[in-house]
Scaffold this active site. Structure first.
Site, PDB file in Angstrom:
ATOM      1  N   HIS A 235       0.851  -1.195   0.000  1.00  0.00           N
ATOM      2  CA  HIS A 235       0.000   0.000   0.000  1.00  0.00           C
ATOM      3  C   HIS A 235       0.884   1.241   0.000  1.00  0.00           C
ATOM      4  CE1 HIS A 235       1.074   0.443   4.214  1.00  0.00           C
ATOM      5  NE2 HIS A 235       0.597  -0.756   4.487  1.00  0.00           N
TER       6      HIS A 235
HETATM    7  P1  TYD Z   1      -1.473  -2.540   7.837  1.00  0.00           P
HETATM    8  O1  TYD Z   1      -0.774  -1.239   7.926  1.00  0.00           O
HETATM    9  O2  TYD Z   1      -2.594  -2.643   6.830  1.00  0.00           O
HETATM   10  O3  TYD Z   1      -0.384  -3.668   7.603  1.00  0.00           O
HETATM   11  P2  TYD Z   1      -0.059  -4.514   6.308  1.00  0.00           P
HETATM   12  O4  TYD Z   1      -0.146  -3.551   5.177  1.00  0.00           O
HETATM   13  O5  TYD Z   1       1.300  -5.055   6.535  1.00  0.00           O
HETATM   14  O6  TYD Z   1      -1.116  -5.555   6.248  1.00  0.00           O
HETATM   15  O7  TYD Z   1      -2.018  -2.926   9.272  1.00  0.00           O
HETATM   16  C1  TYD Z   1      -2.712  -4.122   9.530  1.00  0.00           C
HETATM   17  C2  TYD Z   1      -3.836  -3.828  10.507  1.00  0.00           C
HETATM   18  O8  TYD Z   1      -3.295  -3.417  11.756  1.00  0.00           O
HETATM   19  C3  TYD Z   1      -4.745  -2.712  10.038  1.00  0.00           C
HETATM   20  O9  TYD Z   1      -5.886  -3.224   9.436  1.00  0.00           O
HETATM   21  C4  TYD Z   1      -5.103  -1.960  11.292  1.00  0.00           C
HETATM   22  C5  TYD Z   1      -4.035  -2.319  12.282  1.00  0.00           C
HETATM   23  N1  TYD Z   1      -3.092  -1.208  12.599  1.00  0.00           N
HETATM   24  C6  TYD Z   1      -3.416  -0.324  13.609  1.00  0.00           C
HETATM   25  O10 TYD Z   1      -4.500  -0.408  14.231  1.00  0.00           O
HETATM   26  N2  TYD Z   1      -2.519   0.659  13.942  1.00  0.00           N
HETATM   27  C7  TYD Z   1      -1.346   0.786  13.293  1.00  0.00           C
HETATM   28  O11 TYD Z   1      -0.546   1.700  13.626  1.00  0.00           O
HETATM   29  C8  TYD Z   1      -1.026  -0.102  12.213  1.00  0.00           C
HETATM   30  C9  TYD Z   1       0.261   0.020  11.446  1.00  0.00           C
HETATM   31  C10 TYD Z   1      -1.928  -1.085  11.895  1.00  0.00           C
END
Ligand code: TYD
Length: 142
Positions: free
Chosen positions: A54
Site C-alpha cells: 500500500h
Molecule cells: P497494515 O498497515 O494494513 O499492515 P499490512 O499492510 O502489513 O497488512 O495494518 C494491519 C492492521 O493493523 C490494520 O488493518 C489496522 C491495524 N493497525 C493499527 O491499528 N494501527 C497501526 O498503527 C497499524 C500500522 C496497523
C-alpha cells in the site's frame, strides 16, 4: 511537490559499541526527518509472506530491522527500488507517497517502524492503479 524514490534513503544511526553489547538510538527530527507520532513492529512473519502492499498519502516512516532481515520494495510510480535491511544500526527513511511492500522476512525477524502520523485508515491507498493515478497527480479520490 512530487515525491521521488530519490527522497528515500538509508540512514545510519549512532552506535555505541561495548563489550557488554552495542547500543543505538533515534531522536526525532535529528536522526530522522520527522516527529514520531506512532511506533509499531512486525514480527512472527511466516516464511514467504509479504506485508504492506500500500501507500500512504501523508505518513512518513523509518524502518529498522531490529533482528533478522527483510526487504522493503519502494515504488514512486515510475521507479522501483529494493532496500535490504539486516542490521539494527541503520534504517530506511520512507517518504510519503511511496508504494511500499515488505518481503523476504527471515525467521525471527523483527521490523521496527517509526511513523510520522497516528494510524488513519483514510491515509492509505490500497489499490495500485489508484496509487499510480495519485502519483501522477490525477485528481481522484482514493
Ligand atoms: P497494515 O498497515 O494494513 O499492515 P499490512 O499492510 O502489513 O497488512 O495494518 C494491519 C492492521 O493493523 C490494520 O488493518 C489496522 C491495524 N493497525 C493499527 O491499528 N494501527 C497501526 O498503527 C497499524 C500500522 C496497523
Amino acid at each position: 511537490m512530487k515525491v521521488s524514490i530519490d527522497d528515500a534513503r538509508i540512514i545510519n544511526l549512532p552506535i555505541f559499541p561495548d563489550k557488554r553489547g552495542n547500543l543505538s538510538f533515534i531522536e526525532e527530527n535529528k536522526h530522522i526527518p520527522f516527529q514520531i507520532k506512532r511506533t509499531y513492529w512486525i514480527y512472527d512473519v511466516p516464511g514467504g509472506v509479504a506485508r504492506g502492499g500500500h501507500a500512504y498519502k501523508e505518513n512518513m516512516e523509518f524502518i529498522v530491522a531490529l533482528s533478522g532481515s527483510f526487504d522493503v520494495v519502494l515504488d514512486d510510480g515510475v521507479v522501483k527500488k529494493t532496500f535490504s535491511l539486516n542490521r539494527s544500526y541503520y534504517g530506511l527513511f520512507v517518504p510519503k507517497g511511496m508504494w511500499r511492500q515488505m518481503e523476504n522476512f527471515s525467521t525471527n525477524s523483527l521490523a521496527l517502524v517509526l511513523a510520522s502520523t497516528k494510524y488513519d485508515v483514510e491515509d492509505y491507498i490500497y489499490n495500485y492503479n489508484s496509487f499510480i493515478d495519485y502519483a501522477n497527480g490525477k485528481n481522484i479520490s482514493v
